[in-house]
Design a protein around this motif. Structure first.
Motif, short mmCIF file in Angstrom:
data_model
loop_
_atom_site.label_atom_id
_atom_site.label_comp_id
_atom_site.label_asym_id
_atom_site.label_seq_id
_atom_site.Cartn_x
_atom_site.Cartn_y
_atom_site.Cartn_z
N GLN A 172 0.81 -1.22 0.00
CA GLN A 172 0.00 0.00 0.00
C GLN A 172 0.84 1.27 0.00
O GLN A 172 0.30 2.37 0.06
CB GLN A 172 -0.93 -0.01 1.22
CG GLN A 172 -1.99 -1.12 1.14
CD GLN A 172 -2.90 -1.13 2.34
OE1 GLN A 172 -2.47 -0.85 3.47
NE2 GLN A 172 -4.16 -1.44 2.12
N GLY A 173 2.16 1.12 -0.04
CA GLY A 173 3.00 2.30 -0.08
C GLY A 173 3.26 2.93 1.28
O GLY A 173 3.92 3.97 1.37
N VAL A 174 2.76 2.31 2.34
CA VAL A 174 3.03 2.76 3.71
C VAL A 174 3.54 1.55 4.48
O VAL A 174 3.32 0.41 4.10
CB VAL A 174 1.77 3.34 4.39
CG1 VAL A 174 1.30 4.60 3.67
CG2 VAL A 174 0.65 2.31 4.43
N TRP A 175 4.26 1.81 5.58
CA TRP A 175 4.82 0.69 6.33
C TRP A 175 3.74 -0.29 6.78
O TRP A 175 2.72 0.11 7.34
CB TRP A 175 5.59 1.19 7.55
CG TRP A 175 6.81 2.00 7.20
CD1 TRP A 175 7.08 3.29 7.58
CD2 TRP A 175 7.92 1.60 6.41
NE1 TRP A 175 8.28 3.71 7.08
CE2 TRP A 175 8.84 2.68 6.35
CE3 TRP A 175 8.25 0.42 5.74
CZ2 TRP A 175 10.03 2.62 5.66
CZ3 TRP A 175 9.44 0.36 5.05
CH2 TRP A 175 10.32 1.45 5.01
N GLY A 176 3.97 -1.57 6.46
CA GLY A 176 3.00 -2.60 6.83
C GLY A 176 3.67 -3.93 7.09
O GLY A 176 4.89 -4.00 7.26
N ASP A 177 2.88 -4.98 7.09
CA ASP A 177 3.38 -6.31 7.45
C ASP A 177 3.49 -7.28 6.28
O ASP A 177 3.82 -8.45 6.47
CB ASP A 177 2.46 -6.92 8.51
CG ASP A 177 2.45 -6.11 9.80
OD1 ASP A 177 3.53 -5.63 10.20
OD2 ASP A 177 1.37 -5.95 10.39
N ALA A 178 3.18 -6.81 5.06
CA ALA A 178 3.30 -7.70 3.90
C ALA A 178 4.74 -8.18 3.78
O ALA A 178 5.68 -7.43 4.03
CB ALA A 178 2.89 -6.95 2.63
N THR A 179 4.92 -9.42 3.40
CA THR A 179 6.28 -9.96 3.34
C THR A 179 6.36 -11.10 2.34
O THR A 179 5.35 -11.72 2.00
CB THR A 179 6.73 -10.46 4.74
OG1 THR A 179 8.09 -10.91 4.67
CG2 THR A 179 5.86 -11.61 5.22
N GLY A 180 7.56 -11.38 1.88
CA GLY A 180 7.78 -12.57 1.06
C GLY A 180 8.32 -12.32 -0.33
O GLY A 180 8.36 -11.19 -0.83
N VAL A 181 8.74 -13.42 -0.95
CA VAL A 181 9.28 -13.40 -2.31
C VAL A 181 8.39 -14.24 -3.22
O VAL A 181 7.73 -15.18 -2.76
CB VAL A 181 10.72 -13.94 -2.34
CG1 VAL A 181 11.66 -13.01 -1.60
CG2 VAL A 181 10.80 -15.35 -1.74
#
Length: 246
Positions: free
Chosen positions: A83-92
């Motif tokens: 979302q363009g703000v600091w968050g918890d999304a993660t991974g490759v």
């Protein structure tokens, strides 16, 4: 010689493609691409970086460059965002075209577990999409190496260590997939010299600087033991300029 194209996602100053605190995705992508190129430099392969110079350098032109280069493999390097703000999304994750070229799926399956292993980031799987950079005529994948706006991923992928591990995963997969061989660094054995360069008399082999008895024996179809016996040597120690008989 095998040819690999590393496609660098986006372009410098591309709007919106950056971390919440302003690090450009292009900067991250370029760093990883150059590290992949460096890691592959000791192998017998040609590696070319594919750049988009600016907003006018369209995706179609990048694909045109891919098709003109005719590589054996294309890897488009990217970093993800939520979302363009600091968050918890993660991974490759690794992407290939829904109508894949030969090798797309195989390469993606080889790459994803290496990405997870080296980066320590979550696997988000292998996915399909008709991204423009996946529409060339050659084996290609698009890689998302972690989230730029993730509180976990971002502070890893912007470090030299994080970029190096992303690059290592890709480079090792390229080496395995294309069965690349390392460039030879071995010293070429000097030829058997039958004539003395000064007196013109027939001689054996003139020892060169850096030679070893093992190397000379191997390159001339004999053994160290036979050379020692033939030349009356007390050990396998030899000196430059020394003449060996066979």
């Amino acid at each position: 010689m095998k040819k690999v194209m590393i496609d660098i996602g986006h372009y410098k100053d591309c709007p919106g493609k950056r971390t919440p605190d302003g690090v450009q995705e292009f900067t991250l992508n370029e760093a990883v691409a150059k590290e992949i190129q460096k890691l592959l430099s000791s192998y017998i392969v040609e590696v070319k970086l594919n750049y988009a110079k600016d907003a006018t350098d369209s995706l179609n032109l990048r694909v045109k460059a891919m098709n003109e280069y005719k590589p054996d493999l294309i890897i488009s390097i990217h970093h993800n965002a939520y979302q363009g703000v600091w968050g918890d999304a993660t991974g490759v994750e690794v992407w290939h075209h829904p109508l894949p070229c030969k090798g797309d799926v195989e390469f993606a399956k080889l790459l994803l577990p290496k990405l997870v292993k080296y980066t320590g980031l979550l696997s988000r799987g292998i996915k399909q999409e008709a991204w423009a950079v996946l529409t060339s005529n050659y084996t290609s994948v698009l890689v998302e190496g972690g989230f730029m706006d993730s509180k976990k991923d971002s502070f890893f992928i912007r470090t030299a260590d994080g970029q190096g591990k992303y690059a290592q995963a890709v480079a090792e997969t390229v080496i395995e997939f294309l069965k690349l061989e390392k460039k030879s660094t071995a010293k070429e054995p000097a030829p058997l010299q039958n004539v003395c360069p000064t007196c013109g008399q027939a001689v054996g082999y003139i020892v060169q600087k850096g030679d070893s008895l093992y190397q000379i024996a191997k390159s001339h179809g004999t053994t160290v033991e036979k050379l020692i016996e033939k030349n009356g040597l007390k050990s396998d120690v030899i000196q430059p300029g020394q003449i060996l008989k066979f």
